[in-house]
Scaffold this active site. Structure first.
Site, PDB file in Angstrom:
ATOM      1  N   GLU A  80       1.063  -0.893  -0.045  1.00 20.22           N
ATOM      2  CA  GLU A  80      -0.186  -0.174   0.168  1.00 20.22           C
ATOM      3  C   GLU A  80       0.884   1.214  -0.178  1.00 20.22           C
ATOM      4  O   GLU A  80       2.300   1.246   0.508  1.00 20.22           O
ATOM      5  CB  GLU A  80      -0.683   0.239   1.507  1.00 20.22           C
ATOM      6  CG  GLU A  80      -2.026  -0.233   1.129  1.00 20.22           C
ATOM      7  CD  GLU A  80      -3.120   0.650   0.978  1.00 20.22           C
ATOM      8  OE1 GLU A  80      -2.262   1.720  -0.652  1.00 20.22           O
ATOM      9  OE2 GLU A  80      -4.421   0.464   0.462  1.00 20.22           O
ATOM     10  N   ASP A  81      -0.027   2.569  -0.561  1.00 21.90           N
ATOM     11  CA  ASP A  81       0.846   3.235  -0.697  1.00 21.90           C
ATOM     12  C   ASP A  81       0.737   3.921   1.129  1.00 21.90           C
ATOM     13  O   ASP A  81       1.749   4.572   1.459  1.00 21.90           O
ATOM     14  CB  ASP A  81       0.722   5.243  -1.414  1.00 21.90           C
ATOM     15  CG  ASP A  81      -0.401   4.461  -1.816  1.00 21.90           C
ATOM     16  OD1 ASP A  81      -1.468   4.053  -1.053  1.00 21.90           O
ATOM     17  OD2 ASP A  81      -1.775   5.742  -2.567  1.00 21.90           O
ATOM     18  N   ASP A 116      -4.493   4.899   5.753  1.00 15.11           N
ATOM     19  CA  ASP A 116      -4.444   5.993   6.336  1.00 15.11           C
ATOM     20  C   ASP A 116      -5.958   5.349   8.018  1.00 15.11           C
ATOM     21  O   ASP A 116      -5.311   5.427   8.868  1.00 15.11           O
ATOM     22  CB  ASP A 116      -6.106   7.023   5.800  1.00 15.11           C
ATOM     23  CG  ASP A 116      -6.546   8.707   6.083  1.00 15.11           C
ATOM     24  OD1 ASP A 116      -6.226   8.873   6.766  1.00 15.11           O
ATOM     25  OD2 ASP A 116      -7.010   8.559   5.455  1.00 15.11           O
ATOM     26  N   PHE A 158      -3.182  15.794   4.917  1.00 16.77           N
ATOM     27  CA  PHE A 158      -3.615  15.296   3.240  1.00 16.77           C
ATOM     28  C   PHE A 158      -1.902  15.631   2.079  1.00 16.77           C
ATOM     29  O   PHE A 158      -1.613  16.627   2.664  1.00 16.77           O
ATOM     30  CB  PHE A 158      -5.116  15.749   2.356  1.00 16.77           C
ATOM     31  CG  PHE A 158      -4.985  15.070   1.000  1.00 16.77           C
ATOM     32  CD1 PHE A 158      -5.765  14.298   1.222  1.00 16.77           C
ATOM     33  CD2 PHE A 158      -5.137  16.257   0.065  1.00 16.77           C
ATOM     34  CE1 PHE A 158      -5.847  13.267  -0.230  1.00 16.77           C
ATOM     35  CE2 PHE A 158      -5.191  15.812  -1.313  1.00 16.77           C
ATOM     36  CZ  PHE A 158      -5.072  14.391  -1.359  1.00 16.77           C
ATOM     37  N   ARG A 208       0.820  12.483  -8.828  1.00 18.33           N
ATOM     38  CA  ARG A 208       1.537  10.985  -8.351  1.00 18.33           C
ATOM     39  C   ARG A 208       2.739  10.905  -8.917  1.00 18.33           C
ATOM     40  O   ARG A 208       3.527  10.293  -8.707  1.00 18.33           O
ATOM     41  CB  ARG A 208      -0.101  10.381  -9.348  1.00 18.33           C
ATOM     42  CG  ARG A 208      -0.757  10.040  -8.766  1.00 18.33           C
ATOM     43  CD  ARG A 208      -1.628   8.997  -9.237  1.00 18.33           C
ATOM     44  NE  ARG A 208      -3.033   8.392  -9.526  1.00 18.33           N
ATOM     45  CZ  ARG A 208      -3.446   7.796  -8.227  1.00 18.33           C
ATOM     46  NH1 ARG A 208      -3.245   7.545  -7.617  1.00 18.33           N
ATOM     47  NH2 ARG A 208      -5.028   7.952  -8.275  1.00 18.33           N
TER      48      ARG A 208
HETATM   49  P1  5GP Z   1      -7.878   4.448   4.751  1.00 23.67           P
HETATM   50  O1  5GP Z   1      -8.945   3.062   4.102  1.00 23.67           O
HETATM   51  O2  5GP Z   1      -6.742   4.112   4.827  1.00 23.67           O
HETATM   52  O3  5GP Z   1      -8.308   5.114   5.043  1.00 23.67           O
HETATM   53  O4  5GP Z   1      -7.283   5.039   3.179  1.00 23.67           O
HETATM   54  C1  5GP Z   1      -6.427   4.685   2.273  1.00 23.67           C
HETATM   55  C2  5GP Z   1      -6.573   4.751   0.835  1.00 23.67           C
HETATM   56  O5  5GP Z   1      -6.881   6.359   1.429  1.00 23.67           O
HETATM   57  C3  5GP Z   1      -5.044   5.196   0.157  1.00 23.67           C
HETATM   58  O6  5GP Z   1      -4.660   3.980  -0.484  1.00 23.67           O
HETATM   59  C4  5GP Z   1      -4.784   6.267  -0.663  1.00 23.67           C
HETATM   60  O7  5GP Z   1      -5.158   5.928  -1.617  1.00 23.67           O
HETATM   61  C5  5GP Z   1      -6.133   7.108   0.165  1.00 23.67           C
HETATM   62  N1  5GP Z   1      -5.397   7.925   1.411  1.00 23.67           N
HETATM   63  C6  5GP Z   1      -5.199   7.958   2.384  1.00 23.67           C
HETATM   64  N2  5GP Z   1      -5.036   9.330   2.487  1.00 23.67           N
HETATM   65  C7  5GP Z   1      -4.486  10.085   1.873  1.00 23.67           C
HETATM   66  C8  5GP Z   1      -3.378  11.525   1.676  1.00 23.67           C
HETATM   67  O8  5GP Z   1      -3.520  11.846   2.286  1.00 23.67           O
HETATM   68  N3  5GP Z   1      -3.290  11.778   0.094  1.00 23.67           N
HETATM   69  C9  5GP Z   1      -3.773  10.851  -0.810  1.00 23.67           C
HETATM   70  N4  5GP Z   1      -3.746  11.683  -1.971  1.00 23.67           N
HETATM   71  N5  5GP Z   1      -4.680   9.885  -0.507  1.00 23.67           N
HETATM   72  C10 5GP Z   1      -4.630   9.202   0.659  1.00 23.67           C
END
Ligand code: 5GP
Length: 177
Positions: free
Chosen positions: A102-103, A106, A155, A168
Site C-alpha cells: 500500500e502507498d 490512513d 492530506f 502522482r
Molecule cells: P484508508 O482506507 O486507510 O483510510 O485509506 C487508504 C487510501 O486512501 C489510500 O490507499 C489512499 O489512496 C487514500 N489516502 C489516504 N490518505 C491520503 C492522503 O493523505 N493523500 C492521498 N492522496 N490519498 C490518501
C-alpha cells in the site's frame, strides 16, 4: 521546488525523494531478510502504490512475484471508508506467502475490508507493507508488518499519491497548506 500547486490546492514539500528512496531500500532489506526462500507474492494496490511498488520491487533480491489489484475508497481529499470496487485478484493464493503493498494507510478501513477477501483464498501468510502510515487516523484492528514512515494526519500528494488524479508524478511527497 518547495511548493507546488495541484488544481486548486497548494502543497509544501514534506518528504524528499532521497528520504523516500532510503525508506524503500530499508523496507526491501527487511523483506528480503524475512521472506528469502518463501517465494512471496506481492500484491500491489493500484493506483496509488504503483510507484512505491515499482521502486521496492527493483530493490528486492529474493526470487518473488508481483500482481496488481485495485479498489477505490477515496473521493477528493477525504476518506469515505467505503470500498467501492475490487478488481484483478485472479491469482491462486492458496499456500502463498502474500505481502500487500500500500502507498498509505490512513483510517485503515480499506485494508480491513480487503483482508477477509484474501483470507478466503487460503494463503499461507499475509503481511502488510505501507510506505506511509497515519497513526492518528488509524481505526484498523490488524497490525502492519512493514511501515516506511509514520506521518501526521494531513492530506499529501506525490510519489504515486494523487489529488483528484493529479500530482502522482511528483518525485517527493507534498503536504497540503
Ligand atoms: P484508508 O482506507 O486507510 O483510510 O485509506 C487508504 C487510501 O486512501 C489510500 O490507499 C489512499 O489512496 C487514500 N489516502 C489516504 N490518505 C491520503 C492522503 O493523505 N493523500 C492521498 N492522496 N490519498 C490518501
Amino acid at each position: 521546488m518547495n511548493e507546488v500547486k495541484v488544481l486548486d490546492k497548494t502543497f509544501r514539500k514534506s518528504i524528499s525523494h532521497d528520504k523516500i528512496m532510503e525508506t524503500v531500500a530499508r523496507m526491501a532489506a527487511d523483506m528480503d531478510r524475512d521472506l528469502m526462500g518463501k517465494d512471496p507474492l506481492f500484491l500491489s494496490i493500484l493506483n496509488g502504490a504503483f510507484i512505491f511498488s515499482s521502486d521496492l520491487f527493483k530493490m528486492l533480491q529474493m526470487p518473488c512475484t508481483i500482481s496488481f489489484v485495485k479498489f477505490a475508497s477515496y473521493a477528493g481529499d477525504s476518506s469515505t471508508g467505503k470500498v467501492k470496487e475490487l478488481i484483478g485478484l485472479s491469482e491462486d493464493l492458496k499456500g502463498r506467502n502474500i505481502v500487500i503493498l500500500e502507498d498509505i494507510i490512513d483510517t485503515g478501513l480499506t485494508m480491513q475490508q480487503f483482508l477477509p477477501v484474501l483470507e478466503k483464498k487460503k494463503p499461507a501468510s499475509v503481511r502488510i507493507a505501507s510506505l506511509l502510515y497515519k497513526p492518528e487516523a488509524f481505526k484498523g484492528s490488524y497490525s502492519i508488518d512493514y511501515i516506511g514512515m509514520s506521518i501526521p494526519n494531513d492530506f499529501i500528494v506525490g510519489y504515486g499519491l494523487d489529488y483528484k488524479g493529479y500530482g502522482r508524478n511528483l518525485k517527493a511527497i507534498y503536504t497540503v497548506i
